[in-house]
Write an enzyme that holds these catalytic residues in place. Sequence first.
Site, PDB file in Angstrom:
ATOM      1  CG  PHE A 425     -27.645 -51.193  -1.554  1.00 16.40           C
ATOM      2  CD1 PHE A 425     -28.844 -50.905  -2.421  1.00 16.40           C
ATOM      3  CD2 PHE A 425     -26.664 -49.890  -1.293  1.00 16.40           C
ATOM      4  CE1 PHE A 425     -28.766 -49.582  -2.879  1.00 16.40           C
ATOM      5  CE2 PHE A 425     -27.366 -48.750  -1.857  1.00 16.40           C
ATOM      6  CZ  PHE A 425     -28.252 -48.541  -2.741  1.00 16.40           C
ATOM      7  CD  GLU A 426     -27.982 -59.589  -1.251  1.00 14.63           C
ATOM      8  OE1 GLU A 426     -26.745 -59.652  -0.359  1.00 14.63           O
ATOM      9  OE2 GLU A 426     -29.001 -60.031  -0.852  1.00 14.63           O
TER      10      GLU A 426
END
EC number: 3.4.17.18
Length: 733
Positions: A425-426
């Site tokens: 997840f960014e």
Amino acid sequence: MKTALQAFSALTLAVSLAHTGLAHAQEHQHDTFNLLEQEKANTQIYNAYFPNADIGRKAAISFHGQLLESHYPKGYLVMELNDEEMQKLQVFGFTFAPATEFITKRNQILSKLQTQMLSAQQKSLSMAADVSANNVSISGIPGYSCYATVEETFAVAADMASSKPNLAQWLDIGDSWEKGAGVGGHDLRVLKLTNRSKTGTKPKLFINSAIHAREYTTAALTLDFARQLVDGYGVDADATWILDHHEVHILLMTNPDGRKKAETGLSWRKNANQNYCGAGSNSRGADLNRNFTFGWNSTNGQGSSGSQCNDTYRGPSAGSEPEIKALESYVRSLWPDRRGSGKNDAAPSDTSGIHLDVHSYSELVLWPWGDTSQAAPNGTALQTLGRKFAFFNNYRPQQSIGLYPTDGTSDGISYGELGVPSYTFELGTEFFQSCSTYNNTIKPNNLPALLYAAKVVRTPYITPGGPDISNLSLSNGGSTGVPAGTAVTLSGSASDARFNNSNGTESTQAISAVEYYINQAPWDSGASPTALLPSDGSFNSVSEGFSGTLNTAGLSEGKYLVYVRARDASGTWGAVSASFLVIDNDATQPPANYCSASSGSANYEWIGRVQVGSFNNSSGAATYSDFTGQNISLVRGSNSLTLTPQFSSGAYRQGWRVWIDLNKDGDFDDSGEAVYTSSGTSTSAVSGSFNIASSVASGATRMRVAMRYNATPASPCGSYNYGEVEDYTVVIP
């Protein structure tokens, strides 16, 4: 601009004194002063103009170590680049200009920091006699109160394990580089969450965060997720069943030594290994997310750097860094190896477990492979779950290959070696994200994605393809307490379409069945389901309402978990959601004379989210939803309100009205009970407030929210063409 630099103050010295003593704090301060001076001297920073947004996003993946700011609407990224890196980007149509505005602002802030540090040093001797861990109030990284420091994060986790030992364990899994070298440093610790009184083999979710030091939001999110589960046990039905049946393991600070550097405002990415690039350099260390053993340097220098001072330096050998040794050893203890040795060997579809590596920034959900454009052997299932995660956080879901490959990354140990699905997840749009953005956007959007991972970890290659349950509610006060034998209606929504289709379209099927279990999970031996019925008479659409009457006769007093799941036409059962049923033979029933209200159709628009103060409820398509099982705590005086519509395709203008039964007489007809009316109609969310007067009696009562297509709802009763009505319980202090 990296505004975290603005926050450093004399308090940083006080914190150091409290934890390490005066002499060590002064040495640390001197080191930090010099590192800030080095950063001021760096002028290899450019505005990198991309030819289109897709190329820009791919560059943000491949050149994440060089990324400093993103300005997608303006067509450029701010990046720290050497000549070789600029040449690689030029091939894809990038042009460059010196980032003079960024550099000027950065140097002004760094100089201010140094001035503050010198001033603080003059006070250090007098402070030393007065500062201790007991009388210094520390509340997050200075200027960023929502982001706990390494010490604060560890203290919160340790307190969870101490205060709730049946739910939480605080495990030491190894040492950071600095601790191993005897120059300070930290333990590497995992927070293990599960109900230990429920024994047996449980599927395991592993999350690591803050592997890159400057990514402030990541450890905050995973710590908030831990709080949600532990604090929610026995209060929130989903948190309760997850901890009863599953395990959640969180490595909150994967790179604690580097994180301490970043807490001073330095743009620090790597660990703090002094053997690389000079012991006093702010470019020292190894990029831990290029040091994993599986696939280490597999792209022969394209996906990582062999230069010690580069932000993506992969280390001298695979798994050379103590932080990676500890993480890999722990992961191998969680899951068996279920994938063959070949690159194209798929893991079995019934493989259990999920690994999430939480990073910032770029608003992406990524899955393997990242070192080749070839799809992973489990690529279709990985994509399905990735699109499901992206439904919750509204990020772009895609395979983790960018303009160039990356290698030696975290998915190697979990997916590459063991076959367990792995995702990155960014989060958000900045490394040093503001607390307002974190609290209002990143946290509320990503906690549901993490919760979903914890729900489907038993069969993550299968379950995400099935329908989701939402809007669960029990009538007649079933979630707060009813006598045994009371007729309690269970209702909700099932949808097979909750995917983010911004990057390709996920196939969907019609709902074919919905069922519930009382105090038994579907996978429990001997679990007996009861069917629920479609609200419109037949299950034939991808999204369906459902309801049914719970048989409460003969139940003894206590709190029961009601598990609900749905199946689609392909035969796939989706994720379980749950609600509490409370049997209390002394309970009195609330008035049942509230008038009915609904729209005639929710095919085009419905209420997507209701926010009152800190309360936040998102929901799916329905003509009416009974959320009276959810309590909204109000305050005397002004209460903020935000109401958000949701649409199946095009946006339509909506009007809103909110009523509260302030005198608790079972209707909304009295003067002043229409507490909010929108100003005209709008296609977007509306915000406002309503007042609870001091004269209003304390206690629980009902709130009704109505949204109507192209008009303001006139009455709290009856029906109208398009929109939705939702009921809630509000508690007046």
